[in-house]
Motif scaffolding. Sequence first.
Motif, PDB file in Angstrom:
ATOM      1  N   MET B  45     -82.297  62.408 -23.149  1.00 18.91           N
ATOM      2  CA  MET B  45     -83.325  61.964 -24.589  1.00 18.91           C
ATOM      3  C   MET B  45     -84.665  61.563 -23.433  1.00 18.91           C
ATOM      4  N   LYS B  46     -84.816  61.692 -22.196  1.00 20.06           N
ATOM      5  CA  LYS B  46     -86.062  61.825 -21.468  1.00 20.06           C
ATOM      6  C   LYS B  46     -86.899  62.472 -21.010  1.00 20.06           C
ATOM      7  N   THR B  47     -85.645  64.052 -21.408  1.00 18.60           N
ATOM      8  CA  THR B  47     -86.953  65.694 -21.608  1.00 18.60           C
ATOM      9  C   THR B  47     -87.287  65.201 -22.730  1.00 18.60           C
ATOM     10  N   ALA B  48     -86.832  64.775 -23.838  1.00 22.30           N
ATOM     11  CA  ALA B  48     -87.183  64.761 -25.044  1.00 22.30           C
ATOM     12  C   ALA B  48     -88.799  64.130 -25.271  1.00 22.30           C
ATOM     13  N   LEU B  49     -88.547  62.622 -25.236  1.00 22.38           N
ATOM     14  CA  LEU B  49     -89.483  61.543 -24.462  1.00 22.38           C
ATOM     15  C   LEU B  49     -90.680  62.952 -24.006  1.00 22.38           C
TER      16      LEU B  49
END
Lengths: 331, 535
Positions: B45-49
């Motif tokens: 999720m962090k990378t997507a964000l």
Amino acid sequence: MTDTLDGVSTLLLYAAMGVYALAFIAFALDLGRRGAANVASESGAERIARARGAVAARSAGSSSVATIERIDAPAVPGAPRESAALRVALVLTVAGWLLHLGATVLRGIAAGRVPWANMYEFSMTGTLLIMGVFLGLLIRRDLRFIGAIITGLVVLLLGISTVGFRVDVVPLPAALQSYWLVIHVLVAILGTAFFTVGAALSVVQLVQARRESGALSGPFLRLPASIPGSTALENSAYRVIIVGFIFWTFTLIAGAIWAQHAWGRYWGWDTKEVWTFIIWVIFAGYIHARATRGWRGSRSAWLAIVGYGAVLFNFGIVNVFFKGLHAYSGL
Amino acid sequence: MSRSSDVARPSDHIETVEEAPEGPNAPKLGVIGTLRFFWRQLTSMKTALFLLLLLAIAAVPGSLVPQRSSDPNGVAQYKLDHPDLFPVVDAVQGFDVYTSVWFSAIYLLLFVSLIGCVLPRTRHHWEALRAKPPRTPARLSRLDHVEVRTTTGSTEELLQAAERILRRGRYRMTRYGDSVSAERGYLRETGNLVFHGSLVGILVAVAVGGSFGYSGQKLVVEGEPFVNYVGGYDSFTRGRLVGDASLDPYRVTLNGLDVKYETQNKNAVGQALDFTAAVTVQQPGQQTGYDTTIKVNHPLDADGTEVFLLGNGYAPRITVRDPDGNAVFSGAVPFLPQDANLTSVGIVKVPDGLPEQVGMIGFLYPTPTTLATGAQSSSFPGLQDPLLSLNVYTGDLGLDSGVPVSVYTLATDSLTQVAGRGTDTPGVDIGIGQTAQLPNGLGSVTLDGVSRYASLEIHHDPTQLWVLLFAVLVLAGLLTSLFVPRRRMWVKVRRGDDGEAIVEYAGLARGDDPALGTAVRELADAHSGPPAERT
């Protein structure tokens, strides 16, 4: 005839701005009074406990199962009674909104079309819907604590638009003569209105979060008392912003369809398209942040505020100063 | 919650149970392990964000600097205004931001991350769709939303009644002992997957459309035809997979371009209200065509292409004669509009037939007026006794060198001006039907009339309906994934000390679900009546 109606519309708009300004003062007085009452009766820890009270109440038994919406209601025993200032503020806001509605409708009649074909009219209808969404949401949940932010912002925006964006009624350019003007722009305005309320809630959420963590002290501490806790505020903001995001997605799609009809391509990285895309991506980021560990809370609130900043930038700066196909400010 | 019955989420999704961080003495990952580690990072999720926010930031420069795709003239102007900065900006692809390596890298990584996240979730969701609702937790009272009611009736009757109510709420359910386990809102995850999948669909459709589509511009003067073949365009861009033969050679003849201007509203006199191009469309191989119109916002559909009316202007019909009266040049010359009242500038080049090569810069004033300064101007975009004013040059027009020369510019440096501003001889001013002599006995020039021209833009995009379809799916997926509540409900019956039936109702939200508490209470009310006594 057109000029007469437009003149009356302008007068009504000035009247609405005056009434909104009074409502803003009343909302601010109420906030101040609430702060004072709470400081007198509660310790900080009690306030935090009360702010989170609804969460605790959920497990307390069958009688007080609370939903997020209900958290906002000042149903906690010992909560301060509604101030007269708050009731006055609400009456003034509704009165101002009716004047505002009259001004907008008259402008539309004067122009013989929807009143959102240039920046002046967009501001007029946009602020009308910001206020309308705010008042509409009040029916379902008590968000009156952002009344000061909303009325203040609307007075400011209307002031800027009457001074800076005011133009006389002129016919529609050929490119705007489409039913997509009704759909695309109206939905964009609606999205903006929901983002506005969401941003206001996020601002209060940030202040509340700092207060809960004990980072705020002094006179500032007194302002946001007797309003929901930061978690409840965040949930409210999220519910409002996802509605705005849906409208914004629709705006993008409707805009692309219209662009296909008018300009022969559905997407061309025109400056306005770029910024609408940027805003969409920021709010998509906001929704992801809410689901990412470590990003829920103040960080996602900041994203909502940055996204709203981009919305204002897209309208106020890109329209006027950037070169592009969406050159409809009429300035 | 056990992950097996849940939606598959990235490890840092807020609903995923946190795993214990690996200590400093964690075993070496190895090649596969390292790859898996990076894959997990990429699909987190962090990378997507991070990639989303990076994409938003990366899109900004393209709105600050003119782009070749949307504003080529702006790029040319930028080169003139900032000669030092231009090569720097150009080197980092600042004029092609949205096709640049770095912008593409961000969105491609984002889409890889998205696909890497969505594929396992799709498989997982497919399994969850066919699995039974999860086991009833042993202690329902520990859940967030619980109601307990005391009622009468046999356990079987109570459970059957609960199933009836839940079925009306479109729950999927199963029995575990004396309890009903129910789940609804699978559409939420379906919508989420459709949303993300459709974004990929849009990207693919746009890419395919770019390979098979073409677009071009053609300036057409009233009375002239346009034929859809590669040589028929003024400018033409096409996808990599478009051959010359892919164009269907239909013919569009511009019979007339009608423009209406505002005359009543004093705030907007001269504003164009309507453009209507009357055209005849003739399919290849057919003798007769059909008449139709093209308007702004109303393109013409012709053989899988769309023809748009994007611009207009005047094309004076000019005849130049030699001293003996023989026409050496005759035709409509498109002039480029310079202002809102359509003061227009155009070039007439007469390379042959006169004693010298002659070039003329023409100024057309549709409704001529003389400013206080004495300069000519136009006061209205419509034609009211239009005036054509020509500056005349002689010398080598440079047309014989073989290098292509724009028809809209005249290289005056190598020419000698013989008439017009800056010389002793006044410019040649003529109205419609008038003839004037060119200086030095070069010949004469006649303004036969003034036609309008239309700038047509022709597009062929074979995947635009696919893009629209995926866009609609994006919206539908978004609506269901944000507003359909995914929730589990349990109804459990046990016996109290006196044999009375104690029914527990519990709900669990999967994702944002503000109405869950209400739903649990309503289930309890519907099943055992409103609570007689509140505890």
